[in-house]
Design an enzyme around this catalytic site. Structure first.
Site, mmCIF file in Angstrom:
data_model
loop_
_atom_site.group_PDB
_atom_site.id
_atom_site.type_symbol
_atom_site.label_atom_id
_atom_site.label_comp_id
_atom_site.label_asym_id
_atom_site.label_seq_id
_atom_site.Cartn_x
_atom_site.Cartn_y
_atom_site.Cartn_z
ATOM 1 N N TRP A 165 37.317 45.382 31.030
ATOM 2 C CA TRP A 165 37.626 44.568 29.997
ATOM 3 C C TRP A 165 37.166 43.001 30.184
ATOM 4 O O TRP A 165 37.352 42.195 29.182
ATOM 5 C CB TRP A 165 39.318 44.434 30.290
ATOM 6 C CG TRP A 165 39.781 44.073 31.602
ATOM 7 C CD1 TRP A 165 40.155 45.145 32.529
ATOM 8 C CD2 TRP A 165 39.749 42.921 32.682
ATOM 9 N NE1 TRP A 165 40.476 44.866 33.739
ATOM 10 C CE2 TRP A 165 40.135 43.298 33.755
ATOM 11 C CE3 TRP A 165 39.566 41.569 32.253
ATOM 12 C CZ2 TRP A 165 40.518 42.542 34.799
ATOM 13 C CZ3 TRP A 165 39.692 41.026 33.172
ATOM 14 C CH2 TRP A 165 40.030 41.386 34.358
ATOM 15 N N ASN A 166 36.671 42.599 31.372
ATOM 16 C CA ASN A 166 36.413 41.438 31.395
ATOM 17 C C ASN A 166 34.826 40.813 30.530
ATOM 18 O O ASN A 166 35.116 39.653 30.154
ATOM 19 C CB ASN A 166 35.952 40.888 33.064
ATOM 20 C CG ASN A 166 34.895 41.909 33.668
ATOM 21 O OD1 ASN A 166 34.514 42.838 33.268
ATOM 22 N ND2 ASN A 166 34.472 41.270 34.571
ATOM 23 N N PRO A 190 36.026 52.294 26.144
ATOM 24 C CA PRO A 190 36.272 50.888 26.300
ATOM 25 C C PRO A 190 37.687 50.575 27.222
ATOM 26 O O PRO A 190 38.504 51.738 26.698
ATOM 27 C CB PRO A 190 36.374 50.346 24.930
ATOM 28 C CG PRO A 190 36.950 51.351 23.997
ATOM 29 C CD PRO A 190 36.298 52.571 24.636
ATOM 30 N N GLY A 242 33.054 48.735 36.641
ATOM 31 C CA GLY A 242 34.370 48.497 36.838
ATOM 32 C C GLY A 242 34.750 48.369 38.471
ATOM 33 O O GLY A 242 33.571 48.065 39.214
ATOM 34 N N SER A 243 35.628 48.756 39.090
ATOM 35 C CA SER A 243 36.129 48.666 40.229
ATOM 36 C C SER A 243 35.226 49.523 41.160
ATOM 37 O O SER A 243 35.220 50.803 40.797
ATOM 38 C CB SER A 243 37.529 48.635 40.482
ATOM 39 O OG SER A 243 38.033 49.939 40.222
ATOM 40 N N GLU A 264 27.851 49.694 38.294
ATOM 41 C CA GLU A 264 28.087 48.652 38.438
ATOM 42 C C GLU A 264 29.550 48.099 38.719
ATOM 43 O O GLU A 264 30.418 48.323 38.214
ATOM 44 C CB GLU A 264 27.762 47.690 37.190
ATOM 45 C CG GLU A 264 26.271 47.787 36.603
ATOM 46 C CD GLU A 264 25.317 47.621 37.543
ATOM 47 O OE1 GLU A 264 25.414 46.802 38.445
ATOM 48 O OE2 GLU A 264 23.800 47.974 37.102
ATOM 49 N N GLU A 471 20.891 47.950 35.603
ATOM 50 C CA GLU A 471 21.155 47.834 33.918
ATOM 51 C C GLU A 471 20.129 46.507 33.468
ATOM 52 O O GLU A 471 20.173 45.202 34.354
ATOM 53 C CB GLU A 471 22.383 47.549 33.801
ATOM 54 C CG GLU A 471 23.299 48.570 33.795
ATOM 55 C CD GLU A 471 24.825 48.571 33.320
ATOM 56 O OE1 GLU A 471 25.159 47.677 32.954
ATOM 57 O OE2 GLU A 471 25.246 49.790 33.384
HETATM 58 P P1 NAP Z 1 38.611 49.217 36.515
HETATM 59 O O1 NAP Z 1 40.188 49.547 36.723
HETATM 60 O O2 NAP Z 1 37.715 50.224 37.622
HETATM 61 O O3 NAP Z 1 38.317 49.722 35.013
HETATM 62 C C1 NAP Z 1 37.107 50.000 34.550
HETATM 63 C C2 NAP Z 1 36.998 50.859 33.534
HETATM 64 O O4 NAP Z 1 37.240 52.291 34.169
HETATM 65 C C3 NAP Z 1 38.061 50.778 32.375
HETATM 66 O O5 NAP Z 1 37.213 51.536 31.229
HETATM 67 C C4 NAP Z 1 39.041 51.548 32.811
HETATM 68 O O6 NAP Z 1 40.064 52.048 31.727
HETATM 69 C C5 NAP Z 1 38.458 52.743 33.525
HETATM 70 N N1 NAP Z 1 39.245 53.651 34.480
HETATM 71 C C6 NAP Z 1 40.390 53.482 34.970
HETATM 72 N N2 NAP Z 1 41.042 54.320 35.680
HETATM 73 C C7 NAP Z 1 39.982 55.274 35.375
HETATM 74 C C8 NAP Z 1 40.096 56.749 35.892
HETATM 75 N N3 NAP Z 1 41.222 57.312 36.574
HETATM 76 N N4 NAP Z 1 39.200 57.445 35.171
HETATM 77 C C9 NAP Z 1 38.286 56.950 34.632
HETATM 78 N N5 NAP Z 1 38.165 55.601 34.070
HETATM 79 C C10 NAP Z 1 39.040 54.767 34.709
HETATM 80 O O7 NAP Z 1 38.087 47.894 36.776
HETATM 81 P P2 NAP Z 1 38.648 46.546 35.758
HETATM 82 O O8 NAP Z 1 39.747 46.163 36.579
HETATM 83 O O9 NAP Z 1 38.668 46.918 34.478
HETATM 84 O O10 NAP Z 1 37.355 45.430 35.914
HETATM 85 C C11 NAP Z 1 37.348 44.851 37.185
HETATM 86 C C12 NAP Z 1 36.390 45.414 38.027
HETATM 87 O O11 NAP Z 1 34.824 45.744 37.557
HETATM 88 C C13 NAP Z 1 36.093 44.274 38.962
HETATM 89 O O12 NAP Z 1 35.838 45.196 40.549
HETATM 90 C C14 NAP Z 1 34.570 43.861 39.119
HETATM 91 O O13 NAP Z 1 33.853 43.204 40.044
HETATM 92 C C15 NAP Z 1 33.995 44.884 38.302
HETATM 93 N N6 NAP Z 1 32.935 44.685 37.440
HETATM 94 C C16 NAP Z 1 31.508 44.997 37.685
HETATM 95 C C17 NAP Z 1 30.594 44.456 36.914
HETATM 96 C C18 NAP Z 1 29.253 44.520 37.249
HETATM 97 O O14 NAP Z 1 28.198 44.708 36.516
HETATM 98 N N7 NAP Z 1 28.907 44.977 38.783
HETATM 99 C C19 NAP Z 1 30.781 43.757 35.778
HETATM 100 C C20 NAP Z 1 31.972 43.806 35.424
HETATM 101 C C21 NAP Z 1 32.948 43.742 36.125
HETATM 102 P P3 NAP Z 1 41.452 51.493 31.410
HETATM 103 O O15 NAP Z 1 41.031 49.926 31.765
HETATM 104 O O16 NAP Z 1 41.650 51.577 30.080
HETATM 105 O O17 NAP Z 1 42.303 51.843 32.483
#
Ligand code: NAP
Length: 491
Positions: A165-166, A190, A242-243, A264, A471
């Site tokens: 989402w960020n 998304p 994501g995380s 990522e 990427e």
């Molecule tokens: P997240 O909770 O890991 O979510 C990322 C994505 O994964 C979302 O689409 C989320 O969907 C989905 N997701 C959640 N639970 C899942 C599951 N059980 N199975 C499959 N997919 C699932 O991370 P976030 O809180 O959205 O983003 C923050 C994290 O992203 C931070 O750790 C940040 O450092 C990292 N990030 C990394 C980069 C990079 O390029 N390295 C860039 C941006 C962010 P929902 O939101 O619908 O639950």
């Protein structure tokens, strides 16, 4: 309802960009059972609309559609794919303001940052429109007396993309444009926090001319719609941002079908300021590195280490600059906006309380702000001890943690003392030190005397548990291509 207004401040000119159904096989589709989920404006905490929540079966069916579309899409001339990508880019630029406003409505970031993200997102589409036409065949000097050797780069097939989402637009185009340019077809999920940005991009993709089934957006709960993709052997690659926690889960779940993975993940960046740096520049760059995207950035500087002889001066100037930052709804275009959800606000509170318990000093901020349920003040903690939680976990918010160091070795050791390895920031004017320290830092990206380093032509990515693969750049496209080695007898 597609084409309806979001129920919050937006002023969208082209209301057809507001889509609340999933986009599969070229059709805007409700969940068969009529299920939806609410999307919230972080500035007010109020719901702004309801979006289709697909079932696992509906998500699995999206792969059927993408698989069917793959044959024609991968057989198109690269020039044909390039032309559609180019139109998509031009449409994004033409609708930049609407796309930015949709993003602010659901993500909350300041309007200028949202406009900047649309430019960044579009830059990947433009870049890969060009890259699509570059050679997909390589000659190799033959090791056999009677044979010619070639490497053919071929699209892998259906790829699954999962975005956070960020950066709801840029994280999608960085993946999708590369995959589509390579000749793959896409199923994308998304974040349920920010689906409208992705759906607006799908609307523009349709206008640009992507054939049905090539670019599919599946909305709904991730734990429901993603497992059918990790289980499906036809999904040949999975690209996730994501995380690290969810990355590990998807890594495990992709093992049975041996998918190619691009990940990522988390950041936890160190920012090191040596006494020989330009202190004013270091302060203003550190403010950007900490507070851009209201701190909700994988590149956010979470650990600021400053050499002791300039420590007090740095802390005083950094605190003064932090106090000058404005906070408000994204549409008011302040420096900082609201956080994404209550869990994010609670994390700021927990990290601040923990640091203070461990003996840190609160230089400014440190509280929720009364403008709405998700506003948190820009905060500075100084003298943060090594054992504080904030030095071990991503804070993902507007809390800066600063600590002094005495030697170069100590700064490097503390910077590297993490499972993450995405980006590190370094401030020094000594060329030899810059080279030495940049070499020693165990990170995929090192920014020297500046903050902004990203862009379509660079391979973005991390080491250690910050991820796999890259990427952007040519490499980002080749993540979605297989190498076929062909050895041809010419005798
Ligand atoms: P997240 O909770 O890991 O979510 C990322 C994505 O994964 C979302 O689409 C989320 O969907 C989905 N997701 C959640 N639970 C899942 C599951 N059980 N199975 C499959 N997919 C699932 O991370 P976030 O809180 O959205 O983003 C923050 C994290 O992203 C931070 O750790 C940040 O450092 C990292 N990030 C990394 C980069 C990079 O390029 N390295 C860039 C941006 C962010 P929902 O939101 O619908 O639950």
């Amino acid at each position: 309802m597609p084409g309806s207004a979001l129920t919050t401040r937006t002023d969208i000119a082209d209301t057809d960009l507001i889509r609340s159904r999933a986009y599969v096989g070229g059709s805007w589709t409700d969940a068969a059972g009529g299920d939806t989920f609410p999307v919230t404006d972080p500035a007010t905490g109020h719901s702004i609309g309801d979006v289709a929540a697909f079932s696992a079966e509906e998500s699995a069916a999206a792969v059927d559609v993408a698989q069917e579309a793959f044959a024609d899409w991968s057989a198109k001339l690269p020039q044909e794919r390039s032309a559609i990508l180019r139109r998509w880019f031009e449409l994004m630029i033409a609708h930049r303001e609407d796309l930015a406003r949709i993003m602010v409505a659901e993500q909350g970031k300041p309007l200028s940052e949202a406009r900047g993200e649309i430019d960044y997102a579009a830059s990947f589409v433009e870049y890969y429109a060009e890259e699509a036409k570059r050679p997909n065949i390589e000659g190799v000097t033959s090791h056999l007396p009677d044979a010619e050797v070639e490497l053919w780069l071929e699209p892998m097939g259906v790829v699954a993309l999962i975005t956070p989402w960020n950066f709801p637009s840029a994280m999608l185009t960085r993946k999708a444009a590369a995959a589509l340019a390579a000749g793959c077809t896409v199923v994308a999920h998304p974040s349920a926090e920010t689906p409208y940005s992705a759906l607006a991009l799908a609307e523009l993709g349709e206008r640009a001319g992507f054939p049905p089934g090539v670019f599919n957006i599946v909305t709904g709960s991730a734990p429901v719609v993603v497992p059918p993709w990790t289980d499906d052997a036809r999904v040949r690659a999975l690209s996730f941002t994501g995380s690290t926690e969810i990355g590990r889960l998807l890594y495990r779940n992709s093992a049975d079908t041996v998918k190619k993975l691009v990940m990522e993940l988390g950041g936890h960046a160190p920012l090191i300021v040596f006494a020989d740096a330009d202190l004013d520049e270091a302060v203003s760059e550190a403010i950007k590195a900490k507070f851009a995207t209201t701190g909700q950035d994988c590149l956010g500087a979470n650990r600021i280490f400053v050499e002791r002889s300039v420590y007090d001066a740095f802390c005083a100037r950094f605190t003064e600059a932090t106090k000058a930052l404005t906070l408000g709804p994204g549409m008011d275009d302040c420096d900082l906006g609201p956080l994404m959800n209550e869990a994010a606000v609670a994390k700021q509170e927990a990290h601040v309380a923990d640091a203070l318990e461990h003996g840190a000093t609160l230089a400014c901020g440190g509280r929720r702000d009364g403008q709405g349920p998700l506003f948190y003040q820009a905060t500075v903690l100084t003298d943060v001890p090594p054992e504080a939680l904030i030095f071990h976990e991503e804070t993902f918010g507007p809390v800066a943690a600063i600590a002094p160091f005495d030697t170069e070795e100590e700064a490097i050791a503390r910077a590297n003392a993490t499972e993450y390895g995405l980006v590190a920031y370094l401030h020094s004017l000594d060329p030899r030190r810059i080279y030495r320290v940049a070499r020693a830092l165990q990170f995929g990206m090192v920014a020297v005397n500046r903050t902004k380093v990203t862009g379509a032509p660079i391979p973005f990515g991390g080491t250690k548990q910050s991820g796999l693969g890259r990427e952007g750049a040519r490499r980002g496209m080749e993540e979605f291509m297989e190498i076929k080695y062909v050895c041809r007898d010419w005798a």
